[in-house]
Scaffold this motif. Structure first.
Motif, PDB file in Angstrom:
ATOM      1  N   MET A   1     -49.341  -2.834  80.848  1.00 40.99           N
ATOM      2  CA  MET A   1     -49.302  -3.142  82.260  1.00 40.99           C
ATOM      3  C   MET A   1     -48.167  -2.341  82.911  1.00 40.99           C
ATOM      4  O   MET A   1     -47.098  -2.185  82.346  1.00 40.99           O
ATOM      5  CB  MET A   1     -49.067  -4.634  82.479  1.00 40.99           C
ATOM      6  CG  MET A   1     -48.887  -4.990  83.957  1.00 40.99           C
ATOM      7  SD  MET A   1     -48.636  -6.732  84.266  1.00 40.99           S
ATOM      8  CE  MET A   1     -50.309  -7.207  84.575  1.00 40.99           C
ATOM      9  N   LYS A   2     -48.452  -1.847  84.092  1.00 40.76           N
ATOM     10  CA  LYS A   2     -47.454  -1.071  84.818  1.00 40.76           C
ATOM     11  C   LYS A   2     -46.385  -1.997  85.393  1.00 40.76           C
ATOM     12  O   LYS A   2     -46.666  -3.139  85.761  1.00 40.76           O
ATOM     13  CB  LYS A   2     -48.118  -0.273  85.926  1.00 40.76           C
ATOM     14  CG  LYS A   2     -49.062   0.782  85.399  1.00 40.76           C
ATOM     15  CD  LYS A   2     -49.727   1.534  86.514  1.00 40.76           C
ATOM     16  CE  LYS A   2     -50.684   2.567  85.939  1.00 40.76           C
ATOM     17  NZ  LYS A   2     -51.386   3.292  87.006  1.00 40.76           N
ATOM     18  N   LYS A   3     -45.173  -1.457  85.485  1.00 43.48           N
ATOM     19  CA  LYS A   3     -44.036  -2.237  85.959  1.00 43.48           C
ATOM     20  C   LYS A   3     -43.384  -1.519  87.135  1.00 43.48           C
ATOM     21  O   LYS A   3     -43.064  -0.323  87.041  1.00 43.48           O
ATOM     22  CB  LYS A   3     -43.033  -2.402  84.821  1.00 43.48           C
ATOM     23  CG  LYS A   3     -41.777  -3.134  85.193  1.00 43.48           C
ATOM     24  CD  LYS A   3     -40.858  -3.227  83.984  1.00 43.48           C
ATOM     25  CE  LYS A   3     -39.582  -3.935  84.311  1.00 43.48           C
ATOM     26  NZ  LYS A   3     -38.694  -4.024  83.148  1.00 43.48           N
ATOM     27  N   VAL A   4     -43.176  -2.235  88.245  1.00 44.72           N
ATOM     28  CA  VAL A   4     -42.501  -1.692  89.417  1.00 44.72           C
ATOM     29  C   VAL A   4     -41.199  -2.459  89.614  1.00 44.72           C
ATOM     30  O   VAL A   4     -41.188  -3.691  89.577  1.00 44.72           O
ATOM     31  CB  VAL A   4     -43.370  -1.810  90.685  1.00 44.72           C
ATOM     32  CG1 VAL A   4     -42.581  -1.396  91.923  1.00 44.72           C
ATOM     33  CG2 VAL A   4     -44.636  -0.979  90.551  1.00 44.72           C
ATOM     34  N   GLU A   5     -40.108  -1.715  89.802  1.00 43.76           N
ATOM     35  CA  GLU A   5     -38.818  -2.319  90.101  1.00 43.76           C
ATOM     36  C   GLU A   5     -38.275  -1.675  91.367  1.00 43.76           C
ATOM     37  O   GLU A   5     -38.288  -0.448  91.497  1.00 43.76           O
ATOM     38  CB  GLU A   5     -37.832  -2.096  88.963  1.00 43.76           C
ATOM     39  CG  GLU A   5     -38.244  -2.768  87.669  1.00 43.76           C
ATOM     40  CD  GLU A   5     -37.338  -2.379  86.521  1.00 43.76           C
ATOM     41  OE1 GLU A   5     -36.474  -3.179  86.155  1.00 43.76           O
ATOM     42  OE2 GLU A   5     -37.505  -1.239  86.021  1.00 43.76           O
ATOM     43  N   ILE A   6     -37.826  -2.511  92.286  1.00 44.92           N
ATOM     44  CA  ILE A   6     -37.249  -2.028  93.539  1.00 44.92           C
ATOM     45  C   ILE A   6     -35.791  -2.463  93.581  1.00 44.92           C
ATOM     46  O   ILE A   6     -35.488  -3.655  93.475  1.00 44.92           O
ATOM     47  CB  ILE A   6     -38.016  -2.565  94.757  1.00 44.92           C
ATOM     48  CG1 ILE A   6     -39.484  -2.122  94.696  1.00 44.92           C
ATOM     49  CG2 ILE A   6     -37.350  -2.094  96.055  1.00 44.92           C
ATOM     50  CD1 ILE A   6     -40.376  -2.752  95.745  1.00 44.92           C
ATOM     51  N   PHE A   7     -34.910  -1.501  93.705  1.00 38.73           N
ATOM     52  CA  PHE A   7     -33.474  -1.747  93.769  1.00 38.73           C
ATOM     53  C   PHE A   7     -33.038  -1.638  95.228  1.00 38.73           C
ATOM     54  O   PHE A   7     -32.957  -0.542  95.778  1.00 38.73           O
ATOM     55  CB  PHE A   7     -32.727  -0.757  92.875  1.00 38.73           C
ATOM     56  CG  PHE A   7     -32.974  -1.008  91.406  1.00 38.73           C
ATOM     57  CD1 PHE A   7     -32.057  -1.711  90.644  1.00 38.73           C
ATOM     58  CD2 PHE A   7     -34.133  -0.559  90.794  1.00 38.73           C
ATOM     59  CE1 PHE A   7     -32.281  -1.964  89.301  1.00 38.73           C
ATOM     60  CE2 PHE A   7     -34.378  -0.801  89.447  1.00 38.73           C
ATOM     61  CZ  PHE A   7     -33.445  -1.505  88.697  1.00 38.73           C
TER      62      PHE A   7
ATOM     63  N   LYS B   1     -51.745   2.887  94.958  1.00 30.92           N
ATOM     64  CA  LYS B   1     -52.095   3.997  94.061  1.00 30.92           C
ATOM     65  C   LYS B   1     -51.470   3.799  92.679  1.00 30.92           C
ATOM     66  O   LYS B   1     -52.142   3.960  91.661  1.00 30.92           O
ATOM     67  CB  LYS B   1     -51.619   5.317  94.676  1.00 30.92           C
ATOM     68  CG  LYS B   1     -51.933   6.527  93.839  1.00 30.92           C
ATOM     69  CD  LYS B   1     -51.443   7.787  94.497  1.00 30.92           C
ATOM     70  CE  LYS B   1     -51.647   8.987  93.577  1.00 30.92           C
ATOM     71  NZ  LYS B   1     -51.066  10.210  94.134  1.00 30.92           N
ATOM     72  N   TRP B   2     -50.198   3.453  92.658  1.00 31.76           N
ATOM     73  CA  TRP B   2     -49.498   3.273  91.385  1.00 31.76           C
ATOM     74  C   TRP B   2     -50.101   2.154  90.536  1.00 31.76           C
ATOM     75  O   TRP B   2     -50.123   2.232  89.319  1.00 31.76           O
ATOM     76  CB  TRP B   2     -48.015   2.977  91.605  1.00 31.76           C
ATOM     77  CG  TRP B   2     -47.237   4.071  92.280  1.00 31.76           C
ATOM     78  CD1 TRP B   2     -47.525   5.407  92.313  1.00 31.76           C
ATOM     79  CD2 TRP B   2     -46.038   3.919  93.036  1.00 31.76           C
ATOM     80  NE1 TRP B   2     -46.583   6.081  93.040  1.00 31.76           N
ATOM     81  CE2 TRP B   2     -45.652   5.198  93.496  1.00 31.76           C
ATOM     82  CE3 TRP B   2     -45.255   2.826  93.381  1.00 31.76           C
ATOM     83  CZ2 TRP B   2     -44.518   5.419  94.260  1.00 31.76           C
ATOM     84  CZ3 TRP B   2     -44.121   3.034  94.148  1.00 31.76           C
ATOM     85  CH2 TRP B   2     -43.752   4.319  94.580  1.00 31.76           C
ATOM     86  N   LEU B   3     -50.579   1.089  91.215  1.00 32.10           N
ATOM     87  CA  LEU B   3     -51.035  -0.089  90.491  1.00 32.10           C
ATOM     88  C   LEU B   3     -52.555  -0.269  90.509  1.00 32.10           C
ATOM     89  O   LEU B   3     -53.070  -1.288  90.062  1.00 32.10           O
ATOM     90  CB  LEU B   3     -50.356  -1.337  91.066  1.00 32.10           C
ATOM     91  CG  LEU B   3     -48.829  -1.322  90.914  1.00 32.10           C
ATOM     92  CD1 LEU B   3     -48.205  -2.483  91.671  1.00 32.10           C
ATOM     93  CD2 LEU B   3     -48.424  -1.349  89.454  1.00 32.10           C
ATOM     94  N   ASP B   4     -53.257   0.732  91.031  1.00 34.63           N
ATOM     95  CA  ASP B   4     -54.723   0.709  91.037  1.00 34.63           C
ATOM     96  C   ASP B   4     -55.296  -0.528  91.752  1.00 34.63           C
ATOM     97  O   ASP B   4     -56.155  -1.229  91.212  1.00 34.63           O
ATOM     98  CB  ASP B   4     -55.285   0.810  89.614  1.00 34.63           C
ATOM     99  CG  ASP B   4     -54.881   2.097  88.932  1.00 34.63           C
ATOM    100  OD1 ASP B   4     -54.907   3.154  89.588  1.00 34.63           O
ATOM    101  OD2 ASP B   4     -54.525   2.043  87.736  1.00 34.63           O
ATOM    102  N   VAL B   5     -54.787  -0.772  92.957  1.00 34.39           N
ATOM    103  CA  VAL B   5     -55.332  -1.828  93.812  1.00 34.39           C
ATOM    104  C   VAL B   5     -55.613  -1.222  95.184  1.00 34.39           C
ATOM    105  O   VAL B   5     -55.215  -0.088  95.461  1.00 34.39           O
ATOM    106  CB  VAL B   5     -54.368  -3.034  93.948  1.00 34.39           C
ATOM    107  CG1 VAL B   5     -54.133  -3.708  92.618  1.00 34.39           C
ATOM    108  CG2 VAL B   5     -53.061  -2.633  94.594  1.00 34.39           C
ATOM    109  N   LYS B   6     -56.275  -1.976  96.042  1.00 30.98           N
ATOM    110  CA  LYS B   6     -56.522  -1.517  97.405  1.00 30.98           C
ATOM    111  C   LYS B   6     -55.325  -1.883  98.276  1.00 30.98           C
ATOM    112  O   LYS B   6     -54.775  -2.980  98.153  1.00 30.98           O
ATOM    113  CB  LYS B   6     -57.790  -2.149  97.964  1.00 30.98           C
ATOM    114  CG  LYS B   6     -59.031  -1.699  97.237  1.00 30.98           C
ATOM    115  CD  LYS B   6     -60.255  -2.366  97.806  1.00 30.98           C
ATOM    116  CE  LYS B   6     -61.487  -1.929  97.017  1.00 30.98           C
ATOM    117  NZ  LYS B   6     -62.689  -2.593  97.498  1.00 30.98           N
ATOM    118  N   ALA B   7     -54.935  -0.988  99.166  1.00 33.03           N
ATOM    119  CA  ALA B   7     -53.770  -1.213 100.021  1.00 33.03           C
ATOM    120  C   ALA B   7     -53.914  -2.473 100.863  1.00 33.03           C
ATOM    121  O   ALA B   7     -52.925  -3.176 101.099  1.00 33.03           O
ATOM    122  CB  ALA B   7     -53.521   0.007 100.909  1.00 33.03           C
ATOM    123  N   ASP B   8     -55.125  -2.777 101.291  1.00 32.74           N
ATOM    124  CA  ASP B   8     -55.299  -3.970 102.131  1.00 32.74           C
ATOM    125  C   ASP B   8     -55.114  -5.271 101.348  1.00 32.74           C
ATOM    126  O   ASP B   8     -54.989  -6.345 101.938  1.00 32.74           O
ATOM    127  CB  ASP B   8     -56.627  -3.952 102.875  1.00 32.74           C
ATOM    128  CG  ASP B   8     -57.843  -3.962 101.968  1.00 32.74           C
ATOM    129  OD1 ASP B   8     -57.689  -3.899 100.734  1.00 32.74           O
ATOM    130  OD2 ASP B   8     -58.968  -4.028 102.496  1.00 32.74           O
TER     131      ASP B   8
END
Length: 118
Positions: free
Chosen positions: A1-7, A96-103
């Motif tokens: 699973m992809k992981k996103v971290e925002i600092f 795009k990064w997580l393969d979902v729709k923006a909406d």
């Protein structure tokens, strides 16, 4: 699973969505993160004021901060790689990064607000 971290830069609360004037970009990011969390994506935000160890312990973030200073914040990592510096990711980028729709990233958190008439 992809992981996103925002600092995030230092903010008064974990999302920055508080106070008399709220940055609309922070509201958008908070909604996107909430929507992704509801879909069980691995998304984490770190606030410099509340989580300074996360900034010093992360090699990539620490390097960017040493090179560019605090003006580089926010910094976004995807699978431990820096993908964005100085601005929050757009909903299109997250999608795009997580393969979902923006909406799908516009779900607003529903918070019960108690009303005290006393």
């Amino acid at each position: 699973m992809k992981k996103v971290e925002i600092f995030d830069p230092a903010m008064c609360c974990s999302t920055g969505v508080c106070g008399p004037s709220v940055d609309p970009d922070l509201t958008r990011v908070a909604s996107a993160v909430y929507s992704l969390e509801q879909k069980n994506f691995d998304v984490t935000r770190y606030n410099l004021a509340n989580d300074p160890a996360a900034f010093t312990d992360n090699k990539e973030v620490n390097q960017v901060l040493h090179e560019k200073g605090a003006d580089a914040l926010p910094i976004t990592l995807l699978n431990n790689e820096v993908v964005k510096v100085g601005n929050y990711p757009t909903n299109d980028e997250l999608a795009k990064w997580l393969d979902v729709k923006a909406d799908e990233l516009q779900q607003k958190p529903r918070v019960a607000v108690p009303i005290d008439f006393n």
